[in-house]
Scaffold this active site. Structure first.
Site, PDB file in Angstrom:
ATOM      1  N   SER A  97       0.845  -1.188   0.000  1.00  0.00           N
ATOM      2  CA  SER A  97       0.000   0.000   0.000  1.00  0.00           C
ATOM      3  C   SER A  97       0.882   1.241   0.000  1.00  0.00           C
ATOM      4  O   SER A  97       2.037   1.194   0.446  1.00  0.00           O
ATOM      5  CB  SER A  97      -0.896   0.007   1.249  1.00  0.00           C
ATOM      6  OG  SER A  97      -1.510   1.264   1.441  1.00  0.00           O
TER       7      SER A  97
ATOM      8  N   LYS B  30       2.091  -3.142   6.082  1.00  0.00           N
ATOM      9  CA  LYS B  30       2.346  -3.089   4.646  1.00  0.00           C
ATOM     10  C   LYS B  30       3.811  -2.743   4.356  1.00  0.00           C
ATOM     11  O   LYS B  30       4.360  -3.141   3.323  1.00  0.00           O
ATOM     12  CB  LYS B  30       1.406  -2.079   3.979  1.00  0.00           C
ATOM     13  CG  LYS B  30      -0.049  -2.536   3.978  1.00  0.00           C
ATOM     14  CD  LYS B  30      -0.231  -3.886   3.286  1.00  0.00           C
ATOM     15  CE  LYS B  30      -1.678  -4.307   3.164  1.00  0.00           C
ATOM     16  NZ  LYS B  30      -1.864  -5.584   2.440  1.00  0.00           N
TER      17      LYS B  30
ATOM     18  N   TYR C  61      -1.603  -0.562  10.176  1.00  0.00           N
ATOM     19  CA  TYR C  61      -1.714  -0.933   8.765  1.00  0.00           C
ATOM     20  C   TYR C  61      -0.463  -0.506   7.999  1.00  0.00           C
ATOM     21  O   TYR C  61       0.086  -1.282   7.201  1.00  0.00           O
ATOM     22  CB  TYR C  61      -2.953  -0.280   8.165  1.00  0.00           C
ATOM     23  CG  TYR C  61      -3.195  -0.607   6.714  1.00  0.00           C
ATOM     24  CD1 TYR C  61      -3.705  -1.850   6.338  1.00  0.00           C
ATOM     25  CD2 TYR C  61      -2.929   0.324   5.712  1.00  0.00           C
ATOM     26  CE1 TYR C  61      -3.930  -2.153   5.008  1.00  0.00           C
ATOM     27  CE2 TYR C  61      -3.160   0.031   4.382  1.00  0.00           C
ATOM     28  CZ  TYR C  61      -3.662  -1.210   4.033  1.00  0.00           C
ATOM     29  OH  TYR C  61      -3.879  -1.508   2.700  1.00  0.00           O
TER      30      TYR C  61
END
Length: 267
Positions: free
Chosen positions: A157, A174, A170
């Site tokens: 991401s 990633k 998150y």
């Protein structure tokens, strides 16, 4: 002149036919394929002649996806953070299709919260699914692919690069995926495995996972707004098809952005 034009048209027609079937006889396991990007990739690959293992913890939507794919699809229930599940998923794939050519590590979760808001429990759960799940996917993919070769595609991401303050766990998970991809690519190269491992780095994608952000806001549709930070699942799926196909045979360890110049615009 006419002969040359006819010859060129014939070449284009043959090329189009070859591209349409460029995934013929390949078997691809996709995690998180019951919805969103994984589901779009499954359909795009089947359209190109592949057979697809729809691997997901969501049995209802996973089986519905396979119904739409027809005989080219197989559902396997897979908790990507569970090593036993990975062992079983690969075994079932071989039992049903006879071989495996590629693994797409797409499944993940998207919790929100900055560094001060994120609990240790949420941090560990996010890393367990997004990072541990991709680690296991790469580990078992190499085990299955090292004899004949193949492809691994990991979904990271822009959060891994830009930070995204409201997505602490998150972003870290990633970032781990992106770093792991480079490590896997180097490992396979050093061992002489014909396995290439690449990362896709999407910006926003209009999927059920991100619905809380884009739902009800038409300005976030790229079709209506060329500045939109959100693409459609098919935009990612098309790149997955390319990275799984033999057309990308010399692309290894790459990080490919699909973000409408979001990171570039940040400077």
């Amino acid at each position: 002149m006419n002969l040359r034009i006819h010859s060129s048209q014939k070449q284009l027609k043959n090329k189009g036919r070859a591209l349409k079937n460029r995934m013929q006889d390949k078997v691809v396991l996709i995690t998180g394929a019951a919805s969103g990007v994984g589901q779009a990739a499954a359909q795009a690959l089947v359209d190109q002649g592949a057979r697809v293992v729809v691997a997901d913890i969501d049995e209802h939507n996973g089986r519905e996806t396979v119904q739409r794919l027809g005989e080219a699809g197989l559902f396997v229930r897979l908790n990507i953070a569970d090593e036993y599940d990975w062992e079983q998923a690969v075994a079932v794939t071989y039992a049903h299709f006879g071989h495996l050519d590629a693994v797409v590590n797409n499944a993940g979760i998207l919790p929100t919260g900055d560094i001060e808001q994120t609990s240790l429990q949420d941090w560990r759960r996010t890393l367990s699914i997004n990072a541990d799940g991709t680690f296991l996917g790469c580990k078992y993919a190499i085990q299955a692919l090292r004899e004949k070769g193949g492809a691994i595609v990991n979904l990271a991401s822009t959060a891994a690069v830009a930070g995204h303050p409201g997505m602490c766990a998150y972003s870290a998970s990633k970032g781990a995926v992106a770093a792991l991809t480079r490590n896997v690519a180097a490992h396979c190269l050093n061992h002489g495995y014909r396995i290439r491992c690449n990362t896709i780095i999407p910006g926003g994608v209009r999927t059920p996972m991100t619905a809380a952000i884009w739902s009800g806001n038409d300005d976030l549709s790229f079709a209506d707004n060329p500045k939109s930070p959100f693409c459609e699942p098919l935009d990612i799926a098309n790149l997955i098809v390319f990275l799984v196909s033999d057309e990308s045979r010399y692309i290894n360890g790459a990080e490919m952005r699909v973000d409408n110049a979001f990171l570039v615009a940040l400077g």
